[in-house]
Design an enzyme around this catalytic site. Structure first.
Site, PDB file in Angstrom:
ATOM      1  N   PRO A 295       0.818  -1.208   0.000  1.00 18.44           N
ATOM      2  CA  PRO A 295       0.000   0.000   0.000  1.00 18.44           C
ATOM      3  C   PRO A 295       0.856   1.265   0.000  1.00 18.44           C
ATOM      4  O   PRO A 295       1.948   1.278   0.564  1.00 18.44           O
ATOM      5  CB  PRO A 295      -0.789  -0.108   1.308  1.00 18.44           C
ATOM      6  CG  PRO A 295       0.050  -0.963   2.197  1.00 18.44           C
ATOM      7  CD  PRO A 295       0.785  -1.906   1.294  1.00 18.44           C
ATOM      8  N   ARG A 334      -3.147  16.880  -7.795  1.00 18.72           N
ATOM      9  CA  ARG A 334      -4.266  15.951  -7.946  1.00 18.72           C
ATOM     10  C   ARG A 334      -5.592  16.610  -8.338  1.00 18.72           C
ATOM     11  O   ARG A 334      -6.320  16.067  -9.172  1.00 18.72           O
ATOM     12  CB  ARG A 334      -4.423  15.077  -6.694  1.00 18.72           C
ATOM     13  CG  ARG A 334      -3.195  14.164  -6.471  1.00 18.72           C
ATOM     14  CD  ARG A 334      -3.395  13.195  -5.327  1.00 18.72           C
ATOM     15  NE  ARG A 334      -4.429  12.230  -5.617  1.00 18.72           N
ATOM     16  CZ  ARG A 334      -5.653  12.277  -5.142  1.00 18.72           C
ATOM     17  NH1 ARG A 334      -6.004  13.219  -4.288  1.00 18.72           N
ATOM     18  NH2 ARG A 334      -6.537  11.387  -5.496  1.00 18.72           N
ATOM     19  N   TYR A 338      -6.619  14.988 -11.733  1.00 10.09           N
ATOM     20  CA  TYR A 338      -7.673  13.960 -11.652  1.00 10.09           C
ATOM     21  C   TYR A 338      -9.036  14.517 -11.252  1.00 10.09           C
ATOM     22  O   TYR A 338      -9.953  13.740 -11.032  1.00 10.09           O
ATOM     23  CB  TYR A 338      -7.353  12.935 -10.553  1.00 10.09           C
ATOM     24  CG  TYR A 338      -6.037  12.221 -10.582  1.00 10.09           C
ATOM     25  CD1 TYR A 338      -5.584  11.583 -11.724  1.00 10.09           C
ATOM     26  CD2 TYR A 338      -5.279  12.124  -9.417  1.00 10.09           C
ATOM     27  CE1 TYR A 338      -4.380  10.884 -11.705  1.00 10.09           C
ATOM     28  CE2 TYR A 338      -4.083  11.422  -9.391  1.00 10.09           C
ATOM     29  CZ  TYR A 338      -3.638  10.802 -10.546  1.00 10.09           C
ATOM     30  OH  TYR A 338      -2.472  10.106 -10.515  1.00 10.09           O
ATOM     31  N   CYS A 365      -0.207  29.738 -12.978  1.00  6.41           N
ATOM     32  CA  CYS A 365      -0.764  30.359 -14.170  1.00  6.41           C
ATOM     33  C   CYS A 365      -1.489  29.356 -15.049  1.00  6.41           C
ATOM     34  O   CYS A 365      -1.064  29.060 -16.171  1.00  6.41           O
ATOM     35  CB  CYS A 365       0.343  31.053 -14.943  1.00  6.41           C
ATOM     36  SG  CYS A 365       1.019  32.375 -13.960  1.00  6.41           S
ATOM     37  N   GLU A 366      -2.549  28.794 -14.526  1.00  5.16           N
ATOM     38  CA  GLU A 366      -3.425  27.870 -15.248  1.00  5.16           C
ATOM     39  C   GLU A 366      -4.807  28.085 -14.665  1.00  5.16           C
ATOM     40  O   GLU A 366      -4.963  28.075 -13.439  1.00  5.16           O
ATOM     41  CB  GLU A 366      -3.056  26.402 -14.938  1.00  5.16           C
ATOM     42  CG  GLU A 366      -1.700  25.946 -15.393  1.00  5.16           C
ATOM     43  CD  GLU A 366      -1.690  25.494 -16.842  1.00  5.16           C
ATOM     44  OE1 GLU A 366      -2.734  25.036 -17.329  1.00  5.16           O
ATOM     45  OE2 GLU A 366      -0.627  25.620 -17.468  1.00  5.16           O
TER      46      GLU A 366
HETATM   47  C1  LIG Z   1       1.028   2.654  -7.172  1.00  3.52           C
HETATM   48  C2  LIG Z   1       1.333   1.268  -6.818  1.00  3.52           C
HETATM   49  C3  LIG Z   1       1.124   0.821  -5.508  1.00  3.52           C
HETATM   50  C4  LIG Z   1       0.511   1.689  -4.441  1.00  3.52           C
HETATM   51  O1  LIG Z   1      -0.791   2.046  -4.749  1.00  3.52           O
HETATM   52  P1  LIG Z   1      -1.662   2.877  -3.672  1.00  3.52           P
HETATM   53  O2  LIG Z   1      -2.957   3.077  -4.353  1.00  3.52           O
HETATM   54  O3  LIG Z   1      -0.939   4.140  -3.429  1.00  3.52           O
HETATM   55  O4  LIG Z   1      -1.791   2.029  -2.455  1.00  3.52           O
HETATM   56  C5  LIG Z   1       1.475  -0.472  -5.209  1.00  3.52           C
HETATM   57  N1  LIG Z   1       2.006  -1.299  -6.137  1.00  3.52           N
HETATM   58  C6  LIG Z   1       2.221  -0.908  -7.411  1.00  3.52           C
HETATM   59  C7  LIG Z   1       2.812  -1.866  -8.378  1.00  3.52           C
HETATM   60  C8  LIG Z   1       1.890   0.384  -7.774  1.00  3.52           C
HETATM   61  O5  LIG Z   1       2.087   0.764  -9.044  1.00  3.52           O
END
Ligand SMILES: *Cc1c(COP(=O)(O)O)cnc(C)c1O
Length: 439
Positions: A295, A334, A338, A365-366
């Protein structure tokens, strides 16, 4: 029980007798004065509690090995806290590898991941005895083996696969579906195994690795993923007579940016993942594999807040009221990338319930540099300190020097103490790599 990722605010967030917001026992208004703004603040207690929740939630499975996905936030201090909690690392670049090594941490519990690792990065990882390389594609397999033969070394690897599982999250952060840039398609696995066994012999396959996406709220994707990986282990065992001993199921647990987000708890995902794993082990009759999770967002997101100072404002006639902060898309991309949502509060004012609906604009500046489209704040005025919650993950790690703004400092708070863990950039640092060419 509510787990850390189900909170919007760091676990130690309070209001003191002055009515000011405090985190880790530190008055945020005082932190803003002392260290200036924009400022990232990380709460150690929240970081440690999520790490311990993960370990506790999976404790019934002895072969559980957690890793922290560095890309969410990697600094020397953060690496040290994660390593002290017994976490290894998922790394994706030479820079992340170097930072962990430079913090005095061994890379034996780290996995090097990524869809286009360079020769230099692989050489660095191998030289520092990285625990696993997660091989993503045929090109990398050949490159890795040639480096290993040159250095007369072997390397334990995972094979990154796309398990063909879709999750409902932003398209840019989905990774496990079939049409993805990451990993081998399951139909390619056999030829990969064959190549490793017969040709790329300095590579040693340990297991399979997948990651289905990020900011996930449905537990079913991990349940399905675990079964797919175990089934592949069985298939490879039957075909090649080798039984892989490890699975890495990636990261992806969601966090609570606003009241609308309802991620499962760490205990809920652990229960579902372990149930699926134990059932699949029985069903396919394989040995209990090592289970890695990695994670990122959920490890650091909730622990972090960003402090800004409110400046200019603009009332559009018959329209919105904009208030600008002294940061924005370069310290938190973000929202503009997103459309991510955040919650915020004024740190230096008691809650009196005299709220005003405003739009929080960045200073870049966006036109798209809007941090929060609509939020009710306590009489927001210039000079107030705005605390934006849940910025610990993918904030600093995605920060840029757009408009040549300096990257903010980062402070760790704990037990009423605060300490700088990343210095604010300086103008000298901004130009230190610049050269004027005489041609
Ligand atoms: C980004 C990523 C994670 C972590 O993802 P989270 O959503 O931040 O927990 C773990 N493993 C791989 C291979 C990733 O690309």
């Amino acid at each position: 029980m509510k787990t850390t990722n189900q909170n919007i605010k760091p676990l130690t967030t309070k209001r003191n007798e002055k009515g000011n917001l405090t985190i880790g026992g530190c008055d945020l208004t005082e932190l803003a004065q002392k260290y200036s703004t924009p400022l990232y603040v990380m709460d150690k207690e929240t970081l440690v509690s999520i790490a311990r929740e993960y370990k506790d939630a999976f404790k019934s499975y002895p072969k559980f090995k957690p890793k922290f996905a560095s890309k969410a936030l990697m600094t020397s201090a953060i690496a040290k806290i994660m390593a002290d909690e017994g976490f290894g690392f998922d790394v994706v670049s030479g820079g992340e590898i170097y930072t962990i090594h430079n913090a005095g941490i061994s890379l034996e519990n780290s996995t090097f991941n990524g869809n286009n690792k360079s020769r230099e990065e692989l050489e660095l990882a191998i030289a520092l005895d990285i625990g696993r390389v997660s091989v993503d594609n045929f090109y990398e397999l050949e490159l890795l083996d040639s480096i290993l033969k040159e250095k007369n070394k072997t390397q334990k690897v995972m094979l990154r696969v796309t398990p063909g599982i879709e999750c409902h999250t932003h398209e840019y952060i989905q990774t496990g579906h079939l049409d993805s840039k990451f990993g081998f398609d399951l139909t390619q696995l056999d030829s990969v195994v064959e190549l490793i066994l017969n040709k790329y012999t300095n590579v040693e396959i340990m297991g399979l690795h997948a990651h289905v996406g990020s900011q996930i709220f449905e537990t079913k994707v991990w349940v399905d993923e675990v079964e797919v990986l175990v089934k592949e282990i069985k298939r490879i065992k039957d075909k090649f007579g080798i039984e892989l001993q490890e699975i890495n199921i990636g990261g992806g647990l969601g966090i609570t940016y606003t009241e609308c987000d309802t991620p499962p708890s760490t205990y809920e995902i652990a229960e579902k993942i372990l149930k699926s794993l134990n059932e699949s082990i029985k069903k396919y009759n394989i040995k209990e594999p090592v289970l890695y999770i990695e994670p990122g967002r959920s490890m650091v997101g909730t622990a972090g807040v960003s402090l800004y100072t409110l400046g200019s404002s603009k009332q559009v006639p018959n329209g919105r009221k904009y208030i600008a902060v002294n940061g924005g898309m370069a310290d938190n991309v973000r929202p503009s990338m997103y459309g991510a949502l955040y919650t915020a509060e004024i740190a230096n004012k008691k809650d009196t319930n005299i709220k005003e609906k405003v739009t929080i604009a960045g200073k870049f500046c966006e036109s798209g540099d809007i941090l929060i489209k609509e939020i009710e704040l306590e009489k927001p005025e210039k000079g107030d300190i705005l605390c934006v919650y849940n910025t610990g993950a993918y904030g600093y790690s995605m920060a840029s020097n757009y408009n040549l703004m300096l990257k903010p400092a980062m402070v760790l708070v704990n037990n009423s103490q605060s300490a700088i863990i990343v210095n604010r950039q300086t103008y000298e640092q901004l130009v230190q790599n610049d050269k004027i060419a005489d041609i």
